[in-house]
Design a protein around this motif. Structure first.
Motif, PDB file in Angstrom:
ATOM      1  N   GLY A   1      98.237  -2.283 -15.774  1.00 62.03           N
ATOM      2  CA  GLY A   1      97.531  -2.564 -16.915  1.00 62.03           C
ATOM      3  C   GLY A   1      97.518  -1.139 -17.881  1.00 62.03           C
ATOM      4  N   LYS A   2      97.521  -1.458 -19.171  1.00 65.78           N
ATOM      5  CA  LYS A   2      97.466  -0.315 -19.829  1.00 65.78           C
ATOM      6  C   LYS A   2      96.212   0.689 -19.664  1.00 65.78           C
ATOM      7  N   GLY A   3      96.521   1.817 -19.528  1.00 65.24           N
ATOM      8  CA  GLY A   3      95.421   2.697 -19.067  1.00 65.24           C
ATOM      9  C   GLY A   3      95.013   2.854 -17.811  1.00 65.24           C
ATOM     10  N   ARG A   4      95.929   1.891 -16.882  1.00 59.06           N
ATOM     11  CA  ARG A   4      95.768   1.814 -15.473  1.00 59.06           C
ATOM     12  C   ARG A   4      94.226   1.822 -15.009  1.00 59.06           C
ATOM     13  N   ASN A   5      93.386   1.171 -15.580  1.00 54.45           N
ATOM     14  CA  ASN A   5      91.949   1.092 -15.157  1.00 54.45           C
ATOM     15  C   ASN A   5      91.934  -0.526 -14.125  1.00 54.45           C
ATOM     16  N   LYS A   6      93.273  -1.387 -14.457  1.00 54.30           N
ATOM     17  CA  LYS A   6      93.084  -2.394 -13.838  1.00 54.30           C
ATOM     18  C   LYS A   6      94.613  -3.079 -13.767  1.00 54.30           C
ATOM     19  N   ASP A   7      94.960  -3.854 -12.758  1.00 55.57           N
ATOM     20  CA  ASP A   7      96.180  -4.304 -12.529  1.00 55.57           C
ATOM     21  C   ASP A   7      96.173  -5.785 -12.656  1.00 55.57           C
ATOM     22  N   SER A   8      97.179  -6.483 -12.899  1.00 53.83           N
ATOM     23  CA  SER A   8      97.273  -8.100 -12.906  1.00 53.83           C
ATOM     24  C   SER A   8      98.394  -8.102 -11.469  1.00 53.83           C
ATOM     25  N   VAL A   9      98.276  -9.143 -11.096  1.00 53.93           N
ATOM     26  CA  VAL A   9      99.295  -9.462 -10.033  1.00 53.93           C
ATOM     27  C   VAL A   9      99.733 -10.884 -10.199  1.00 53.93           C
ATOM     28  N   TYR A  10     100.923 -11.071 -10.378  1.00 55.14           N
ATOM     29  CA  TYR A  10     101.598 -12.440 -10.749  1.00 55.14           C
ATOM     30  C   TYR A  10     102.024 -13.048  -9.237  1.00 55.14           C
TER      31      TYR A  10
ATOM     32  N   PRO B   1      99.483 -18.355 -10.408  1.00 56.52           N
ATOM     33  CA  PRO B   1      98.269 -17.545 -10.215  1.00 56.52           C
ATOM     34  C   PRO B   1      98.232 -16.069 -10.813  1.00 56.52           C
ATOM     35  N   ILE B   2      97.504 -15.620 -11.719  1.00 54.60           N
ATOM     36  CA  ILE B   2      97.357 -14.342 -12.131  1.00 54.60           C
ATOM     37  C   ILE B   2      95.944 -13.780 -11.772  1.00 54.60           C
ATOM     38  N   ILE B   3      96.085 -12.669 -10.819  1.00 53.73           N
ATOM     39  CA  ILE B   3      94.711 -12.087 -10.066  1.00 53.73           C
ATOM     40  C   ILE B   3      94.590 -10.839 -11.073  1.00 53.73           C
ATOM     41  N   LYS B   4      93.268 -10.739 -11.363  1.00 55.17           N
ATOM     42  CA  LYS B   4      92.837  -9.267 -12.054  1.00 55.17           C
ATOM     43  C   LYS B   4      92.343  -8.623 -11.084  1.00 55.17           C
ATOM     44  N   VAL B   5      92.956  -7.128 -10.961  1.00 62.33           N
ATOM     45  CA  VAL B   5      92.210  -6.362  -9.810  1.00 62.33           C
ATOM     46  C   VAL B   5      91.689  -5.171 -10.674  1.00 62.33           C
ATOM     47  N   PRO B   6      90.393  -4.929 -10.899  1.00 56.09           N
ATOM     48  CA  PRO B   6      89.902  -3.741 -11.583  1.00 56.09           C
ATOM     49  C   PRO B   6      89.782  -2.644 -10.564  1.00 56.09           C
TER      50      PRO B   6
END
Length: 181
Positions: free
Chosen positions: A65-74, A97-102
């Motif tokens: 993610g922009k700012g590196r506070n979260k990632d997405s996983v495809y 499925p897209i997983i959001k990882v804070p």
């Protein structure tokens, strides 16, 4: 959580633990998906969470993610033929499925979207040399360019990912003679 690690599980398991055992794909309680670990200390990985996905995870692609506070996983999964696999994975399976990882709260990771990649159905497949599009085998992300490329069953695809939870197909390559992935 620093240095996230996302192992894929693409076979039916008894549960989401590292001690799970194989289960039949027909078992509705079986688990498949992504596990999340923090590996800032590689000698002591820290388990954060497991996120179940309907067709498991054959491969996956982290999208920082922009700012590196979260990632997405495809999460990439596909069906190898025109049939459903178990109670959670139905043909045609044409989504990711897209997983959001804070990253500061990885235990809150969850599937936040399951976009259909080819709303028109993708490659219809023709006999023994090509197959209908039923998902992607691999996706490579270039987040600095807001692009991803997918080796999808039946199609090669270029995605716009300026909104990581809403990838949009911006180009497709199809060889109707010999192209499977």
């Amino acid at each position: 959580m620093g240095n996230p690690l996302f192992p894929s599980t693409g076979s039916s398991r008894s549960d989401d633990s590292c001690q799970s055992t194989a289960e039949p794909v027909t078992d509705p309680t079986a688990w498949e998906g992504i596990k999340i670990f923090g590996i800032s200390d590689v000698r002591n990985p820290r388990y954060a969470k497991a996120v179940e996905t309907g067709c498991g995870s054959h491969t996956h692609t982290p999208v920082p993610g922009k700012g590196r506070n979260k990632d997405s996983v495809y999460v990439s999964s596909y069906l190898p033929g025109p049939s459903s696999v178990g109670p959670d994975c139905h043909y045609p399976f044409d989504q990711i499925p897209i997983i959001k990882v804070p990253l500061k709260r990885p235990a809150e990771a969850a599937v936040v979207a399951e976009p259909v990649l080819f709303p028109d159905g993708g490659n219809p497949g023709e006999g023994s040399t090509t197959y209908p599009t039923t998902g992607c085998h691999d996706i490579t992300a270039h987040p600095g360019k807001d692009l991803a490329a997918g080796a999808c069953m039946g199609d090669g695809a270029l995605f716009g990912i300026s909104a990581p939870e809403k990838p949009k197909i911006i180009g497709v390559v199809r060889d109707t003679a010999d192209f499977t992935f």
